[in-house]
Design a protein around this motif. Structure first.
Motif, mmCIF file in Angstrom:
data_model
loop_
_atom_site.group_PDB
_atom_site.id
_atom_site.type_symbol
_atom_site.label_atom_id
_atom_site.label_comp_id
_atom_site.label_asym_id
_atom_site.label_seq_id
_atom_site.Cartn_x
_atom_site.Cartn_y
_atom_site.Cartn_z
ATOM 1 N N GLU A 329 0.548 -11.292 -8.961
ATOM 2 C CA GLU A 329 -0.420 -11.784 -9.966
ATOM 3 C C GLU A 329 -1.448 -11.211 -9.041
ATOM 4 N N ASN A 330 -1.182 -11.035 -7.854
ATOM 5 C CA ASN A 330 -3.012 -11.187 -7.090
ATOM 6 C C ASN A 330 -3.025 -9.661 -6.596
ATOM 7 N N ASN A 331 -2.119 -8.983 -7.117
ATOM 8 C CA ASN A 331 -1.483 -8.237 -5.570
ATOM 9 C C ASN A 331 -1.369 -7.956 -4.510
ATOM 10 N N LEU A 332 -1.005 -9.711 -4.040
ATOM 11 C CA LEU A 332 -0.201 -9.085 -2.951
ATOM 12 C C LEU A 332 0.772 -8.564 -2.051
ATOM 13 N N ILE A 333 1.674 -8.287 -3.065
ATOM 14 C CA ILE A 333 2.577 -7.362 -2.851
ATOM 15 C C ILE A 333 2.289 -6.023 -2.506
ATOM 16 N N GLU A 334 1.697 -5.484 -3.173
ATOM 17 C CA GLU A 334 1.200 -4.246 -2.706
ATOM 18 C C GLU A 334 0.374 -3.661 -1.106
ATOM 19 N N GLU A 335 -0.840 -5.373 -0.824
ATOM 20 C CA GLU A 335 -0.645 -5.764 -0.225
ATOM 21 C C GLU A 335 -0.070 -5.817 1.094
ATOM 22 N N LYS A 336 0.628 -6.485 0.653
ATOM 23 C CA LYS A 336 1.495 -6.127 1.714
ATOM 24 C C LYS A 336 2.534 -5.352 2.921
ATOM 25 N N ARG A 337 2.557 -4.075 1.265
ATOM 26 C CA ARG A 337 2.999 -3.295 1.659
ATOM 27 C C ARG A 337 2.461 -2.313 2.227
ATOM 28 N N LYS A 338 1.638 -2.008 1.562
ATOM 29 C CA LYS A 338 0.318 -1.459 2.349
ATOM 30 C C LYS A 338 0.120 -1.231 4.001
ATOM 31 N N GLU A 339 0.187 -3.162 4.430
ATOM 32 C CA GLU A 339 0.492 -3.224 6.147
ATOM 33 C C GLU A 339 1.664 -2.466 6.569
ATOM 34 N N GLN A 340 2.112 -3.390 5.909
ATOM 35 C CA GLN A 340 4.076 -3.185 6.499
ATOM 36 C C GLN A 340 3.542 -1.244 6.382
ATOM 37 N N ARG A 341 3.539 -0.941 6.054
ATOM 38 C CA ARG A 341 3.602 0.800 5.838
ATOM 39 C C ARG A 341 2.469 1.671 7.285
ATOM 40 N N THR A 342 1.991 0.923 7.638
ATOM 41 C CA THR A 342 1.246 1.131 8.416
ATOM 42 C C THR A 342 1.543 0.554 9.769
ATOM 43 N N LYS A 343 2.172 -0.129 10.014
ATOM 44 C CA LYS A 343 2.461 -1.179 11.002
ATOM 45 C C LYS A 343 4.450 -0.255 11.376
ATOM 46 N N TRP A 344 5.186 0.354 10.645
ATOM 47 C CA TRP A 344 6.463 0.700 10.134
ATOM 48 C C TRP A 344 5.669 2.760 10.975
ATOM 49 N N MET A 345 4.745 2.885 10.908
ATOM 50 C CA MET A 345 4.267 4.005 11.343
ATOM 51 C C MET A 345 4.082 3.870 12.560
ATOM 52 N N TRP A 346 3.576 3.254 13.140
ATOM 53 C CA TRP A 346 3.008 3.048 14.731
ATOM 54 C C TRP A 346 4.518 2.276 15.250
ATOM 55 N N ARG A 347 5.679 2.270 14.902
ATOM 56 C CA ARG A 347 6.534 1.832 15.149
ATOM 57 C C ARG A 347 8.065 3.242 15.202
ATOM 58 N N GLN A 348 6.643 3.998 13.863
ATOM 59 C CA GLN A 348 7.932 5.391 14.278
ATOM 60 C C GLN A 348 6.925 6.292 15.642
ATOM 61 N N VAL A 349 5.956 6.558 15.617
ATOM 62 C CA VAL A 349 5.592 6.190 17.012
ATOM 63 C C VAL A 349 6.133 6.355 18.200
ATOM 64 N N ASN A 350 6.578 5.181 18.225
ATOM 65 C CA ASN A 350 7.226 4.797 20.205
ATOM 66 C C ASN A 350 8.469 5.246 19.844
ATOM 67 N N GLU A 351 9.274 4.762 18.456
ATOM 68 C CA GLU A 351 10.629 5.756 18.439
ATOM 69 C C GLU A 351 10.332 7.552 18.432
#
Length: 404
Positions: A329-351
């Motif tokens: 209802e507060n659109n927090l799940i989608e906001e959380k997923r956006k943040e997760q995508r960015t974090k995993w992008m940088w983890r993939q940079v490491n890998e």
């Protein structure tokens, strides 16, 4: 000498395979690599669009992607194997696979699943809980689910038992459920290095609920929060006093704390543990303004006596759905997923950096071998060694230009 024939150098570049032999050089290399990327972005005036052509994609990879979108469970298993593979040719095909899936079915057309992380210490009953919950989802709610279980890998041999599926005998026989155990391969955080991509594959395959079971975690393995919409922390009734609740970092990212095995002779211990955890989380700042974590009792036994039906797994799932509704209802799940995508992008940079170094040309491999030997002898600091490796690898300098 090539790096593939040098186990000392291989341990430097692939800490996931040889976790006990890693040194701090590679971590400093990654930090320097991030700084180098930021500097290049500052100096760059124009940005070229990111594109990926499919000329190098094998027909088999294309076939697997198309079958996956049709809900083929065998294709899903093979896609996960491809993503998890450490072979470089499979690494390239996995990139094609994910890009081709995104082209066939863009993100806005994929039906969003409910991603739930299930974590807790060893022996808390996570697998038994998942089987009971999975049967409830399938039989009572007419839903489906994918279970992604992470099994710890041996620090000596690198092997894993992958025995979580054996604890879900009844659930594994149901067509509506897909269970996939995966080895951690030395990756820290309680999950695997490729878990984010595996979750995406299950979502492409049409699973409405995705449960991610971590390895038995301690106080600092909190990476599950960067993968899922909700984190369930399962703890046994006898898990220490109130002070333990304060110490555990995993408690801070839990959206729901479940005191499992609340049945039989342990029922009083479970109630006491509930009070202690309630007291502990009372002093913790909630992660979201619209949701405060709760502590509930649960019995995951297959056949509960009449007096134990007050704590079925359905109560846990009702709370999970309540969390999903409030956050949605507060659109927090989608906001959380956006943040997760960015974090995993940088983890993939490491890998990806580790992979590129591991498969670099022979002159760079020889250079890294020499640098590692100097570090091992104490003649070169890890931080300086990392900088030298980056000068040689990223800036394409010759061995003579990089003095060590």
């Amino acid at each position: 000498m090539k790096i593939t024939k040098n186990l000392k150098t291989k341990s430097l570049l692939s800490t996931r395979i040889f976790p006990n032999k890693k040194i701090t050089t590679i971590n400093n290399t990654i930090r320097s690599f991030h700084s180098c990327l930021l500097q290049q972005n500052t100096n760059q005036q124009t940005q070229q669009p990111l594109t990926l052509e499919f000329e190098g994609m094998e027909e088999r990879t294309k076939y697997l992607a198309e079958e996956l979108l049709n809900g083929n469970r065998v294709a899903l298993s093979k896609c996960i194997t491809l993503v998890e593979s450490k072979l470089y040719k499979h690494h390239i095909q996995a990139q094609y696979l994910l890009s081709y899936l995104a082209k066939l079915k863009p993100n806005n057309e994929v039906k969003k699943s409910f991603r739930v992380g299930i974590s807790g210490p060893p022996g808390a009953g996570k697998s038994t809980f998942i089987e009971a919950l999975g049967k409830h989802l399938i039989k009572d709610l007419n839903s489906n689910l994918a279970v992604l279980a992470v099994d710890p890998s041996s620090s000596r041999s690198g092997g894993s038992i992958l025995g979580d599926k054996t604890r879900m005998v009844e659930l594994s026989r149901m067509e509506e459920c897909f269970i996939r155990p995966s080895p951690s391969q030395g990756f820290l955080g309680g999950v695997t290095a490729n878990m984010y991509e595996i979750i995406l594959l299950c979502e492409y395959a049409g699973y409405e609920n995705i449960l991610v079971e971590t390895v038995g975690v301690g106080q600092s393995e909190i990476l599950i929060a960067d993968l899922t919409d909700m984190v369930l922390l399962i703890v046994p009734p006898n898990n220490g006093d109130e002070l333990q609740g304060f110490k555990k970092g995993i408690v801070e990212i839990a959206d729901l704390i479940i005191i499992n095995k609340a049945d039989g002779n342990l029922i009083n211990n479970a109630r006491r543990a509930r009070g202690e955890y309630n007291s502990a989380i009372h002093y913790m700042k909630p992660l979201y303004p619209v949701w405060s974590p709760e502590v509930i009792l649960c019995s995951s036994r297959r056949e509960n006596p009449m007096e134990e039906t007050n704590y079925p797994v359905s109560n846990v799932w009702n709370k999970a759905l309540q969390f999903k509704h409030v956050m949605g209802e507060n659109n927090l799940i989608e906001e959380k997923r956006k943040e997760q995508r960015t974090k995993w992008m940088w983890r993939q940079v490491n890998e990806e950096l580790i992979t590129r170094l591991y498969h670099s040309d022979e002159s760079i491999q020889d250079f890294i071998t020499h640098v590692q030997e100097r570090v091992a002898l104490g003649e070169l600091s890890p931080r300086l060694a990392a900088d030298k490796i980056l000068q040689r690898f990223i800036h394409k300098k010759t061995n003579e230009e990089v003095s060590i």
